[in-house]
Design a protein around this motif. Structure first.
Motif, PDB file in Angstrom:
ATOM      1  N   ALA A  82       0.820  -1.205   0.000  1.00 42.23           N
ATOM      2  CA  ALA A  82       0.000   0.000   0.000  1.00 42.23           C
ATOM      3  C   ALA A  82       0.862   1.266   0.000  1.00 42.23           C
ATOM      4  O   ALA A  82       0.514   2.261  -0.637  1.00 42.23           O
ATOM      5  CB  ALA A  82      -0.944  -0.014   1.196  1.00 42.23           C
ATOM      6  N   ASP A  83       2.013   1.219   0.670  1.00 42.20           N
ATOM      7  CA  ASP A  83       2.874   2.409   0.735  1.00 42.20           C
ATOM      8  C   ASP A  83       3.355   2.846  -0.643  1.00 42.20           C
ATOM      9  O   ASP A  83       3.476   4.041  -0.910  1.00 42.20           O
ATOM     10  CB  ASP A  83       4.106   2.122   1.601  1.00 42.20           C
ATOM     11  N   SER A  84       3.626   1.851  -1.508  1.00 42.18           N
ATOM     12  CA  SER A  84       4.222   2.191  -2.797  1.00 42.18           C
ATOM     13  C   SER A  84       3.230   2.888  -3.724  1.00 42.18           C
ATOM     14  O   SER A  84       3.641   3.521  -4.687  1.00 42.18           O
ATOM     15  CB  SER A  84       4.783   0.936  -3.468  1.00 42.18           C
ATOM     16  N   VAL A  85       1.949   2.746  -3.456  1.00 39.64           N
ATOM     17  CA  VAL A  85       0.974   3.404  -4.324  1.00 39.64           C
ATOM     18  C   VAL A  85       0.240   4.539  -3.602  1.00 39.64           C
ATOM     19  O   VAL A  85      -0.750   5.053  -4.085  1.00 39.64           O
ATOM     20  CB  VAL A  85      -0.026   2.386  -4.935  1.00 39.64           C
ATOM     21  N   LYS A  86       0.752   4.934  -2.439  1.00 44.36           N
ATOM     22  CA  LYS A  86       0.214   6.137  -1.786  1.00 44.36           C
ATOM     23  C   LYS A  86       0.502   7.329  -2.697  1.00 44.36           C
ATOM     24  O   LYS A  86       1.593   7.418  -3.270  1.00 44.36           O
ATOM     25  CB  LYS A  86       0.925   6.365  -0.437  1.00 44.36           C
ATOM     26  N   PRO A  87      -0.462   8.245  -2.803  1.00 42.40           N
ATOM     27  CA  PRO A  87      -0.286   9.339  -3.761  1.00 42.40           C
ATOM     28  C   PRO A  87       1.059  10.063  -3.659  1.00 42.40           C
ATOM     29  O   PRO A  87       1.626  10.447  -4.670  1.00 42.40           O
ATOM     30  CB  PRO A  87      -1.446  10.273  -3.429  1.00 42.40           C
ATOM     31  N   ASP A  88       1.628  10.231  -2.459  1.00 39.48           N
ATOM     32  CA  ASP A  88       2.882  10.994  -2.408  1.00 39.48           C
ATOM     33  C   ASP A  88       4.095  10.165  -2.836  1.00 39.48           C
ATOM     34  O   ASP A  88       5.118  10.723  -3.221  1.00 39.48           O
ATOM     35  CB  ASP A  88       3.105  11.636  -1.019  1.00 39.48           C
ATOM     36  N   ALA A  89       3.986   8.840  -2.779  1.00 39.23           N
ATOM     37  CA  ALA A  89       5.127   8.018  -3.204  1.00 39.23           C
ATOM     38  C   ALA A  89       5.020   7.627  -4.678  1.00 39.23           C
ATOM     39  O   ALA A  89       6.007   7.350  -5.341  1.00 39.23           O
ATOM     40  CB  ALA A  89       5.191   6.751  -2.348  1.00 39.23           C
ATOM     41  N   TRP A  90       3.799   7.645  -5.184  1.00 42.87           N
ATOM     42  CA  TRP A  90       3.525   7.096  -6.510  1.00 42.87           C
ATOM     43  C   TRP A  90       3.909   8.074  -7.630  1.00 42.87           C
ATOM     44  O   TRP A  90       3.725   9.276  -7.509  1.00 42.87           O
ATOM     45  CB  TRP A  90       2.037   6.759  -6.561  1.00 42.87           C
ATOM     46  N   ARG A  91       4.453   7.524  -8.720  1.00 41.05           N
ATOM     47  CA  ARG A  91       4.747   8.334  -9.912  1.00 41.05           C
ATOM     48  C   ARG A  91       4.339   7.549 -11.154  1.00 41.05           C
ATOM     49  O   ARG A  91       4.431   6.318 -11.172  1.00 41.05           O
ATOM     50  CB  ARG A  91       6.251   8.626 -10.036  1.00 41.05           C
ATOM     51  N   LEU A  92       3.940   8.292 -12.169  1.00 37.65           N
ATOM     52  CA  LEU A  92       3.661   7.682 -13.469  1.00 37.65           C
ATOM     53  C   LEU A  92       4.729   8.156 -14.438  1.00 37.65           C
ATOM     54  O   LEU A  92       4.960   9.359 -14.561  1.00 37.65           O
ATOM     55  CB  LEU A  92       2.272   8.118 -13.958  1.00 37.65           C
TER      56      LEU A  92
END
Lengths: 393, 224
Positions: A82-92
């Motif tokens: 879940a941490d890796s797709v939290k909005p602040d950690a996630w990038r596209l």
């Protein structure tokens, strides 16, 4: 029996209630942790506990939108941490055959124009259990489908910012989910550029007006309206523009059907295999339920019908196991990509067992067949829906 | 063993014909020669061959320990496939990393083809329910085989194949608890009991790993 039920539910379900599991051989009850999780949630029929595959009981399809917590879940490898797709950690990232590589966070994306549309999402394997001879794979019955409102940005707008080079012909999607062992191929998919540039192809961050739940691909997933769900990559992190279709198992072997129908039980395809794309016309009965007893008199039969990129124009119902058919009433307004609710009032007169069937026709004249052409992957089942009921005197 | 015997031995003649008809070409062209014998045996023998309880036990243990690494065994039990498609499926799993020797693969394949064939009943017990129904192996309970000294360097690979999917990379935890610096490593009695005989969702390894291999894993875990 499940390897990690407790742990797993805690980390992955995130407030999504998973209740009864059908059929012996499965744990009889899988309860979500905590009261708040149980509230306002409905049961799903679990097919595979890890990675999580679960279908919606068809009675839920009495409502036009399928609620997030009752929406079917198909996981190749399950949600990433879940941490890796939290909005602040996630990038596209957007790369490959583009003029300018992009790295975007959710806020950057949300600067683009927001689009909302309602579309059916359906697993290609929905109904696999009905194919004869039986084929390997998750044995989905009727409920690996749902209708939801998706909000996001156009993939086209993102691609335009990056600038697609002239050689670019396919757009590849990679999500953040990873298999248990690195020897398993990644779930990497591509769609042709034309579909990617279609103004209704979205990168969605909301589902039914709420942030995309983890099981449904938070924070961003692809939505290709009218096409089967394997193009709708969840937990999207990489978009790569390429000249060719993505290589690898999940594009070149899985999710393919023979170009021409194969002979029943011929075992292996005799013709070229092409990727599964559009949804074929299909309808389902949401009520009554399989095995119900109904009283003599008026019985409301209701359900939903949809087709890929064409609207449904007609639904027919048979209440005598296919001998005679009558036209059902289509409810509401037709909307592209969404399913259409229908209703038929049956005057049940003869006591005893019978079967109710339904079939739909789309604007292109495509008719739902009695049974679908067999194919080795068991994809695209759209045979007439059928359920047994008993009329009580 | 009545309970084990009957469902395993039953086979529909119908299924068999389907298997024969559809698999001619596939048998010739696709069967991995190592696994082929099982299918051919099944196709020739109208009774599908009885699965002895000891074989069933070994197959179930292997499925529980080696297949559940990537997905739960409910995915396996819900299939109803002819022998040729089972062969291809098991080969695919091995190609992707299911850790089975030739002999172990043959045991698993024989079991799944006899058990989950196209004519089998819709509902069958789960692998875990079947394991619970099976009596423990006859003969002396596998016990202390004399002191074995673990070799940490060998343990790393064994851990990666057998344990990592659940206990995480570096034994940092995942679906199963963190094992690195876990106090159970100091309590060898409890460690061996858990690993040999399993506990809840934790598979039993006594039929799968030798004591030397478990000691190697233990030695490697102790270095984490």
């Amino acid at each position: 029996m499940t390897v990690s039920r407790r742990e797993w539910l805690r980390t992955a379900l995130q407030g999504i209630g998973v209740g009864m599991v059908v059929g012996p051989g499965f744990p009889s009850i899988v309860t979500a942790q905590g009261n708040e999780a149980r509230q306002g949630t409905g049961p799903l029929t679990v097919r595979v506990s890890r990675p999580f595959d679960a279908e919606t009981p068809v009675r839920e399809f009495a409502s036009w939108l399928t609620p997030n917590e009752r929406f079917f879940v198909r996981s190749h490898f399950g949600p990433p941490p879940a941490d890796s797709v939290k909005p602040d950690a996630w990038r596209l990232t957007v790369k490959g055959l583009v003029k300018e590589e992009l790295t975007l966070n959710l806020k950057d994306l949300q600067q683009l124009e927001a689009v909302t549309l309602t579309a059916v999402l359906q697993c290609s394997g929905n109904g696999r259990a009905h194919h004869r001879p039986k084929v390997p794979g998750v044995q989905w019955e009727r409920g690996a489908v749902g209708n939801a409102q998706w909000t996001g940005v156009r993939l086209r707008d993102v691609l335009q910012r990056a600038g697609v080079k002239p050689q670019g012909a396919h757009v590849q999607f990679q999500g953040a989910d990873r298999p248990a062992l690195a020897t398993v191929p990644l779930f990497t998919r591509s769609i042709p550029l034309a579909k990617a540039l279609h103004s209704d192809t979205l990168l969605a961050y909301e589902m039914n007006g709420r942030p995309l739940p983890l099981l449904h691909g938070a924070p961003l997933r692809v939505i290709t309206p009218g096409w089967m769900a394997e193009s709708c990559t969840k937990w999207l992190t990489e978009i790569t523009v390429r000249a060719d279709e993505t290589p690898g198992y999940y594009m070149q072997q899985a999710y393919r059907i023979p170009e021409t129908a194969v002979r029943l039980s011929s075992g292996l395809p005799g013709s070229a295999m092409v990727p599964v794309e559009q949804m074929p016309v299909k309808s389902l009965i949401a009520a009554p339920a399989e095995g119900d007893t109904v009283r003599i008199g008026p019985v409301t039969v209701q359900g939903v019908a949809w087709a890929g990129e064409a609207p449904v124009v007609k639904v027919e119902v048979s209440c005598d196991d296919g001998k005679t058919w009558e036209q059902a009433r289509l409810l509401g307004e037709g909307q592209p990509y969404a399913w259409r609710q229908w209703q038929f009032v049956w005057s049940a007169r003869t006591p005893g067992p019978t079967a109710i069937l339904c079939r739909a026709i789309d604007a292109q004249g495509e008719q739902q067949p009695a049974t679908s052409p067999w194919n080795p992957g068991g994809f695209l089942w759209n045979g007439w829906d059928r359920l047994s009921v008993t009329v009580a005197a | 063993m009545e309970r084990m015997g009957s469902p395993v031995c039953h086979s529909g003649g119908m299924t068999l014909k389907t298997a024969k008809k559809t698999s001619g070409f596939v048998l010739a062209a696709l069967l991995c020669p190592l696994l082929g014998w099982v299918v051919i045996t099944a196709a020739q023998d109208d009774d599908r061959g009885t699965i002895q309880p000891a074989q069933a036990r070994q197959a179930l243990t292997l499925i529980h320990a080696r297949c559940a690494v990537c997905h739960t065994t409910d995915l396996i039990v819900q299939q109803r496939l002819p022998a040729d498609r089972w062969t291809v499926t098991v080969e695919k799993m091995m190609h992707w990393g299911a850790d089975l020797s030739k002999d172990e693969a043959a045991v698993v394949l024989q079991f799944v083809t006899a058990r989950y064939h196209s004519g089998a009943p819709d509902h069958l017990p789960s692998i875990e329910e079947e394991l619970a129904m099976i009596a423990p192996a006859a003969g002396p309970r596998p016990g202390f085989e004399g002191p074995v000294t673990g070799v940490a360097s060998r343990g790393a690979g064994l851990y990666a194949h057998n344990c990592q999917a659940c206990h995480g990379e570096g034994a940092a935890g995942g679906a199963g608890p963190k094992l690195a610096r876990n106090t159970i490593l100091k309590n060898e009695g409890a460690f061996w009991e858990t690993v040999l005989h399993g506990r809840g969702p934790m598979p039993a390894w006594s039929a799968v790993l030798s004591h030397q291999e478990i000691a190697d894993i233990h030695a490697w875990l102790a270095t984490r």
